[in-house]
Design an enzyme around this catalytic site. Structure first.
Site, PDB file in Angstrom:
ATOM      1  N   ARG A   1       1.725  99.142  28.026  1.00 37.05           N
ATOM      2  CA  ARG A   1       1.783  98.454  29.308  1.00 37.05           C
ATOM      3  C   ARG A   1       2.204  97.012  29.066  1.00 37.05           C
ATOM      4  O   ARG A   1       1.766  96.404  28.087  1.00 37.05           O
ATOM      5  CB  ARG A   1       0.391  98.531  29.957  1.00 37.05           C
TER       6      ARG A   1
ATOM      7  N   ARG B   1      -9.642 101.038  36.141  1.00 42.57           N
ATOM      8  CA  ARG B   1     -10.813 100.206  36.436  1.00 42.57           C
ATOM      9  C   ARG B   1     -11.228 100.289  37.902  1.00 42.57           C
ATOM     10  O   ARG B   1     -10.493  99.939  38.814  1.00 42.57           O
ATOM     11  CB  ARG B   1     -10.565  98.760  36.009  1.00 42.57           C
TER      12      ARG B   1
ATOM     13  N   SER C   1      -4.444 100.480  35.234  1.00 43.81           N
ATOM     14  CA  SER C   1      -5.735 100.860  34.684  1.00 43.81           C
ATOM     15  C   SER C   1      -6.553 101.697  35.657  1.00 43.81           C
ATOM     16  O   SER C   1      -6.351 101.667  36.871  1.00 43.81           O
ATOM     17  CB  SER C   1      -6.506  99.592  34.315  1.00 43.81           C
TER      18      SER C   1
ATOM     19  N   ASP D   1     -14.771  99.513  22.477  1.00 36.94           N
ATOM     20  CA  ASP D   1     -13.449  99.124  21.991  1.00 36.94           C
ATOM     21  C   ASP D   1     -12.801  97.985  22.780  1.00 36.94           C
ATOM     22  O   ASP D   1     -11.883  97.344  22.300  1.00 36.94           O
ATOM     23  CB  ASP D   1     -12.496 100.333  21.999  1.00 36.94           C
ATOM     24  N   HIS D   2     -13.292  97.698  24.002  1.00 39.64           N
ATOM     25  CA  HIS D   2     -12.600  96.753  24.882  1.00 39.64           C
ATOM     26  C   HIS D   2     -13.077  95.310  24.761  1.00 39.64           C
ATOM     27  O   HIS D   2     -12.377  94.400  25.212  1.00 39.64           O
ATOM     28  CB  HIS D   2     -12.772  97.192  26.346  1.00 39.64           C
TER      29      HIS D   2
END
Length: 780
Positions: free
Chosen positions: A475, A672, A670, A128-129
């Site tokens: 965000r 990440r 995030s 999806d990213h």
């Protein structure tokens, strides 16, 4: 479609026995295909959770909150586990793992490095990213498949090899897919994305983590989590009119701020809960990530039961009904903090710019913007994202668009629509919502994250041009959506986004103000309406799921050594056994430093599987306190200024370790883990700040770094950008025992300060081994 989902290969615990539902030969081949997305081994074991809850309740001798029931219900050792909210570390057994494609690359590379043959729990990858919004859904998706073919092939083959389900590009946003397929009341799921808490709208404990945490769970190792505190949000009254579920979390964000939920689960309860749809509850839980919460959750109710039935999971609902007492808080349970919100009095909100906790009633935003010098003209309105892309969201936005179209009016601002999943896209297309939103001026984008995470090839403004956008995202950090630091991004509900896109200005309150039709007629928008769920069944759209084969020994997962997208990992070096001495300050960061500042997304997403290449974005968005510049720090070895990654590489090449000094809530945003991998890869040893965001602190520990906090926050002011720092006390490194930083100034003078940490004994072993992955391999 209900037929397909009726046949879960789940174990449904009923009373003292368990019964299984298998695909029968009597069902169609199409039903069997649809069944394949539910892996053998997936389980709903309410009986085991019930047993654990009773053990813990008896031990603690008090009523339990809902979040405690689900979390403690997944303890590895409910009899012996020490439980103290906010202090002890819990060892947990989550039910499943989900990974989005940008973080799955590094997670799967780490899993490959572990040497294990298969994942131990049901796991999925969701593409999806990596889909950039440029023209429209179909064209953008096709381009993404071509540009990212190497990465998609890697993820698909790695999934097949190691037993991980693979949702192909175009299937939708990970959190919507989880809600539609994998979340259910009482499940514990971890996901390599900070907005994994979305599943709390279906009574789940869903927690965002870094890839190394996901590897632990996929390896069958108990997962560690500091025992969360519990913030209770008591809802009374009823949502109505222009007020939406999004306004609940916008209000809560304004109360708690971006760090007020750190270390806590936010648990919604009270009579107002029943006025919120299941997908509305998911919206609220999703954006709980913006207050730093570990996760958020709602109690099981009839709204969730209806959603389960509508998504083909009636059997789960029937079992959940039998265990309902375990899926709601105990009467008399105690929260660490209570917030009261009367939904009948709650007004529509809009938060921003530049931070999601700057809350304003919509009725006041025009005046505030004028006073603050924020651009009033709305350039673009964007609806969708993992936060607000449900059938109900799209229907309510379409109801406003239809009113405008009936008056001959289209959006004054640009307008984009992001469906949350292929199922949502197909259903809103079938039911006419997509056409209405297109007719009013909207561009329907791919079923993906898109502009929400900076995957937006924006052309209408130049970089540096001051402008305003309004989104239904979660965000709005500086430059997050379009890489333009001058873009003022505001987050609000899809309904308010649609109204402001129609008006073309922030200075518009749809509850009181009028629009002007092309014929000059003044009219006021009626409050939005929309069905919670489609009257007909959902249209599943195209089948986008790849189930891992039973036999995978012949499958090869190749990584080309010359690839600039993927790179196999080399183990980090072990701790040498002594203190860390004479380390340079790479950068002393001023103010907010999110994971977007530490490891930017957008165009950098393409390198998420290549650690050395993506390390070229290390801290390029952080503000240097020395000169208020970004990506400009002094190299203490040469005296020259350079980019942060360049200086870090120079230090590493010369055998010089370094530290980063930061402010409050360092690493918010995030999940990440690249924001932890990159400093470790380029020679960093410690991150010294006033306070950390939860996920980032854990990620740093996992990669063998030292996340440390000032015992006295004022000591931040003692460190100068040209100092050298030694961290002493590591030979006796122990839980709860502070370390010492000896600061050597450029004139040779020294001073010492105390540094706190939250390491437990297991985590100290990660540090000594060089990383959690190294430690895992030592124990094999």
């Amino acid at each position: 479609r209900a037929e397909y989902f009726y046949l879960y290969n789940y174990h449904l615990a009923l009373g003292t026995g368990a019964r299984r539902f298998h695909v029968s030969a009597a069902f169609s081949a199409k039903a069997k295909v649809a069944m394949s997305r539910f892996e053998p081994g997936s389980s709903i074991n309410y009986e085991k959770m019930h047993e654990n809850i009773n053990i813990v309740r008896k031990r603690l001798n008090r009523p339990l909150t809902l979040s405690e029931k689900i979390v403690y219900g997944h303890l590895d050792d409910p009899v012996g586990q020490e439980i103290d909210r906010g202090r002890t570390y819990l060892r947990l057994r989550p039910d499943r793992v989900a990974m989005q494609d940008a973080t799955a690359q590094m997670a799967m590379l780490q899993f490959i490095s572990s040497g294990l043959p298969k994942v131990a729990v049901p796991s999925t990858i969701h593409c999806d990213h990596l889909i950039e919004a440029q023209i429209g859904g179909a064209q953008d998706l096709q381009r993404a498949k071509e540009v990212n073919q190497e990465v998609y092939n890697f993820l698909a083959s790695a999934g097949a090899k190691y037993g991980v389900g693979f949702w192909k590009p175009g299937s939708g946003i990970i959190h919507q897919i989880i809600l539609e397929n994998y979340a259910y009341p009482g499940v514990m799921l971890i996901g390599t994305d900070s907005h994994t808490p979305n599943g709390g709208g279906l009574g789940s404990i869903c927690i965002g983590v870094g890839g190394a945490d996901a590897v632990d769970v996929m390896a069958g190792i108990p997962w560690e989590l500091k025992c969360p505190k519990v913030i209770g949000v008591r809802l009374t009254g009823t949502l109505s009119g222009w007020t939406s579920p999004k306004d609940v979390i916008l209000k809560v964000a304004g109360i708690l701020t971006v760090k007020g939920g750190t270390g806590a689960i936010v648990e919604y309860h009270g009579p107002g809960v029943d006025s919120i749809s299941c997908t509305g509850m998911a919206t609220i839980c999703n954006m709980g990530a913006e207050i730093g919460a570990t996760t958020s959750v709602f109690p099981y109710n009839h709204r969730m039961r209806t959603y389960l039935e509508k998504t083909g999971r009636a059997e789960i609902a029937s079992v959940a009904d039998q265990f309902q007492d375990d899926l709601v808080p105990d009467p008399g349970c105690e929260y660490d903090q209570i917030i009261e919100i009367n939904l009948s009095e709650l007004k529509p909100h809009i938060n921003g710019p530049f931070t999601p906790d700057l809350a304003h009633p919509v009725s006041e935003i025009g005046a505030v913007a004028k006073k603050s010098g924020w651009p009033l003209e709305v350039k673009v309105g964007l609806i969708g994202s993992c936060t607000n892309s449900s059938y109900e969201d799209m229907g309510r936005a379409a109801s406003l668009a239809k009113q405008a179209l009936d008056k001959g009016l289209k959006c004054k601002a640009q307008f984009t629509v992001t469906p949350g999943s292929e199922q949502i896209r197909a259903t809103i297309e079938r039911d006419g919502y997509a056409k209405i939103l297109s007719d009013v001026g909207g561009i329907v984008l791919a079923n993906a994250c898109g502009p929400c995470i900076g995957q937006w090839d924006r052309k209408d403004v130049k970089k540096g041009e001051k402008n305003t956008i309004v989104t239904s995202f979660n965000r709005n950090f500086t430059a997050r959506n379009d890489a333009n630091p001058a873009t003022h991004a505001f987050v609000t509900s899809p309904e308010i986004v649609t109204a402001l896109a129609l008006a073309g200005t922030l200075n518009f309150n749809p509850e009181t103000d009028y629009l002007t039709a092309p014929n000059g007629e003044k009219f006021k928008l009626e409050p939005p309406t929309g069905d919670e769920l489609p009257s007909r069944d959902f249209d599943p759209g195209q089948d986008t799921y790849q189930h891992p084969p039973a036999e995978s020994s012949s499958i090869k997962v190749d990584v080309n050594p010359s690839s600039n997208r993927l790179q196999l990992l080399e183990p980090f070096d072990k701790w040498h056994g002594g203190d860390l001495t004479n380390m340079k300050v790479l950068i002393k960061v001023k103010g907010k430093c999110t994971t977007d500042h530490i490891s930017a997304a957008g165009p950098w997403l393409k390198f998420r599987g290549h650690l050395d290449n993506i390390s070229n974005n290390l801290l390029i968005g952080a503000v240097n306190i020395e000169n208020d510049g970004v990506n400009k720090v002094k190299n203490q070895l040469t005296g020259e200024y350079g980019g942060v990654p360049d200086v870090a590489r120079h230090y590493k090449a010369n055998g010089v370790n370094w530290v980063v000094v930061g402010d409050e809530n360092y690493g918010e945003g995030s999940s990440r883990e690249h924001a932890a991998l990159e400093p470790r890869h380029l020679g960093g040893r410690a991150i010294i700040v006033k306070s950390f965001a939860r996920i980032h602190e854990t990620n740093l520990k996992k990669q063998g770094l030292l996340p440390l906090t000032f015992a006295d926050p004022h000591d931040y002011n003692k460190i100068r950008p040209d100092d050298s720092i030694s961290i002493t006390g590591l030979k006796s490194f122990a839980p709860g025992k502070p370390l010492t930083a000896v600061i050597t100034h450029i004139n040779g003078s020294q001073e010492s300060i105390s540094l706190n940490h939250t390491f437990n004994e297991t985590q100290i072993e990660w540090f000594k081994a060089g990383s959690a992955l190294n430690r895992m391999k030592e124990l094999q």
